[in-house]
Design a protein around this motif. Structure first.
Motif: not given
Length: 676
Positions: A193-197
């Protein structure tokens, strides 16, 4: 190849028939000569001939072009098939094939990409794309990059997808919202989710504001990993950014909250949708029904189920079973029939009939079971162990041993083999006054007791009726063994019986006692041996008194199976009569009324074994009479007549069903062999 086919469709190669013949000539009106002042007009024949040549010439050139396109498409199709065959060979490398061929057309390249994806070789797609696009600079387009990146994100190859995305930006190509959505959803589905954000923030920087599709993908990923706090924060961030949730977002949230068991949030969203007059999708309604069933909220489950029925939404089998379990726990057995009627399986499952029969069986309704069995016969539904055990358990609960004995004896005739539940019904009934040892002895001679223990009954049946004493005892003895011994032990029904897990009876010794008694009875009724050495059955009057009819028929069955028998008075006809009817041989002479086959009150038991007939007159005080017949072995015609009378004999009571299964099957064959 697809491009060539599109060319065909444009030029009429597929829509019009493929014919190389010359086209028909168009119809032209015949010119009429008009007389002007007595002179005829000039004939236009020469003008028509020249116009015809002018019309036919371009049509011939179009036909040639059409033929050339057919030939070109044929060669392209053959080359494409050859390329795919070489790619499908073991150890084939697409990069080497591209080097050998020099270059591929657009259709050939995308066909190779599709083939690699179906062969689970998606990691090679980016390398092939890099080599193919370097052949011509015109292939560096946003469409090609977008297609490759979306494909890699769907396959979960995020490193390759981001590499292609960076190369796309290095070539000064503008990324679209679809590319960013694919990367964000790809990382979120993997739990990154960090990369997605990070890519979500990059979308805002490039003025490609996230839309509902972007946030819906994030919500779905948060629900997948059960991160419901982050899910709520995502919804708030979505609303604060000016992207208002639509009906797709609300339906998605309802499904995720229902899976999480957050019933209050789910119901609040439903009320919001109703107030905004948004469309509630069928999948969302089914998810709400599933959530209510998981928590056993009966009233709300009923309301949701009624809405599902009105909307005619098909339900899966696991949800139907879950609803049936809730109804059984709340003793709402009549609702099982409604579930069975409304459930339409696609694979020919017997679950609808099981639910309907279980509903009436648990309500102890003879009439209801009769109706369901009749509909099963009309629909051509075969009997199964589950359906049979449902009826057995109902009869055991009603203590209807008469019909229970008849059904248990008919089990082999229906092509069914008893499972552990069937044995449990038999032995539990034996604890409360039922004589099940003759049936168990028949099953042992057939070989049922030496089969491995199986559980073929639907779990819903056990949920409705509960486990009997025999099944609980089997579980206790099974779990008393260690894990290693459980796997090594071969569990058969005979093993369970020999273990003496059934209280108040030494069943193994009881069966041995019955077998010994049958042998003695067979030796008793064997009077002498004829000149050919064949045992002769004594007349009925010389048989020992006090002999049980069940034991007698079982003994005769053993006798006829194990020895070659000559029938001298040879036929024992089983009749019924009331207590006021004449006795003995007078009935054999046809004095009892009717057609001479038995008393006037005699009836067939019927094709439906669970049907209970009302008593007629003194029929409730019926007795069984054994009457000796008088055919001789030398009169073949009389033997044939007696044989026909045997096949037409009436069997009313349970002992008659035993006679039908054991006696007719053996005696009729013996008589037929004697006649032949």
């Amino acid at each position: 190849m697809e491009g060539a086919i599109k060319k065909f469709q444009i030029h009429g190669g597929i829509v019009t028939p493929l014919s190389l013949a010359a086209p028909r000539k168009p119809r032209t009106r015949r010119p009429t000569s008009v007389a002007v002042r007595g002179k005829k007009s000039r004939s236009p024949n020469t003008h028509l001939q020249s116009s015809r040549h002018e019309i036919e010439a371009p049509r011939c050139s179009g036909s040639t072009q059409h033929r050339a396109m057919l030939v070109e498409a044929f060669h392209e199709h053959r080359m494409l098939n050859s390329l795919l065959q070489r790619l499908g060979e073991e150890g084939a490398c697409p990069l080497r094939l591209l080097e050998d061929d020099g270059d591929w057309t657009r259709d050939q390249f995308w066909a190779v990409v599709k083939s690699l994806r179906h062969a689970s070789r998606s990691r090679e797609i980016l390398k092939v794309f890099d080599l193919w696009k370097d052949r011509r600079p015109s292939r560096l387009t946003e469409f090609n990059y977008e297609t490759i990146i979306l494909l890699l994100c769907e396959e979960g190859l995020m490193d390759e997808a981001v590499s292609a995305f960076q190369e796309m930006k290095n070539n000064y190509l503008r990324a679209s919202v679809e590319i960013y959505n694919a990367i964000v959803h790809g990382y979120a589905n993997r739990g990154c989710f960090d990369d997605a954000l990070l890519f979500l923030d990059e979308m805002r920087e490039n003025d490609l504001g996230p839309d509902n599709t972007t946030y819906n993908g994030l919500i779905r990923a948060y629900g997948k990993y059960k991160m419901y706090d982050e899910l709520g924060m995502c919804v708030k961030k979505m609303e604060s950014s000016g992207c208002l949730p639509d009906h797709m977002t609300y339906n998605l949230l309802i499904r995720e909250f229902s899976r999480a068991g957050l019933l209050q949030q789910m119901e609040r969203l439903q009320q919001t949708m109703f107030s905004k007059r948004m469309y509630l999708q069928p999948s969302s309604l089914v998810s709400m029904l599933d959530a209510y069933a998981n928590f056993g909220v009966l009233a709300k489950m009923e309301k949701a189920y009624i809405r599902v029925l009105k909307a005619q939404i098909p339900l899966k089998e696991d949800l139907i079973r879950k609803l049936a379990g809730i109804y059984i726990e709340n003793y709402m057995f009549s609702r099982l029939d409604d579930l069975g009627r409304h459930y339409s399986p696609t694979g020919g499952s017997e679950l609808p009939w099981c639910l309907r029969l279980l509903s009436n069986a648990r309500l102890l309704s003879y009439k209801g079971m009769d109706l369901v069995v009749g509909e099963m016969e009309e629909a051509g539904v075969p009997w199964s162990v589950t359906l049979a055990n449902t009826v057995f358990l109902a009869l055991l609960k009603m203590k209807d041993f008469k019909h229970l004995r008849s059904l248990l004896l008919r089990l082999p005739a229906e092509g069914l083999k008893p499972d552990i539940v069937t044995f449990g019904v038999l032995l539990d009934a034996n604890r409360i006054g039922f004589d099940g040892f003759p049936i168990l002895d028949v099953w042992r001679r057939i070989g049922f007791l030496y089969r491995d223990v199986e559980m073929e009954t639907d779990p819903l049946v056990l949920t409705a009726f509960g486990k009997g004493h025999f099944l609980r005892s089997c579980e206790d003895i099974y779990y008393s063994f260690e894990l290693e011994n459980r796997a090594k032990t071969r569990w058969t029904y005979n093993t369970l019986i020999d273990s003496r897990i059934y209280e108040n009876c030494a069943l193994a010794s009881k069966l041995d006692e019955i077998e010994t008694r049958h042998i003695l009875m067979c030796e008793t009724i064997l009077g002498s041996v004829n000149k050919d050495g064949i045992p002769v059955i004594l007349p009925v009057g010389q048989w020992p008194p006090g002999m049980s009819l069940h034991d007698l028929l079982t003994a005769l069955s053993n006798l006829l199976h194990n020895w070659q028998v000559e029938l001298i008075p040879s036929f024992v006809k089983i009749l019924t009569c009331s207590s006021s009817s004449p006795k003995g041989p007078a009935m054999a002479a046809g004095k009892s009324g009717g057609d001479g086959e038995g008393p006037a009150s005699g009836r067939y038991f019927g094709h439906d074994p669970i049907k209970r007939h009302p008593p007629r007159g003194n029929a409730s005080r019926r007795r069984i009479w054994l009457v000796g017949g008088c055919p001789t072995s030398g009169d073949g015609g009389r033997l044939q007549r007696w044989q026909r009378r045997i096949t037409r004999a009436e069997f009313v009571d349970t002992p008659r069903s035993i006679a039908r299964d054991l006696w007719l099957r053996t005696v009729t064959i013996t008589l037929r062999d004697s006649v032949n």
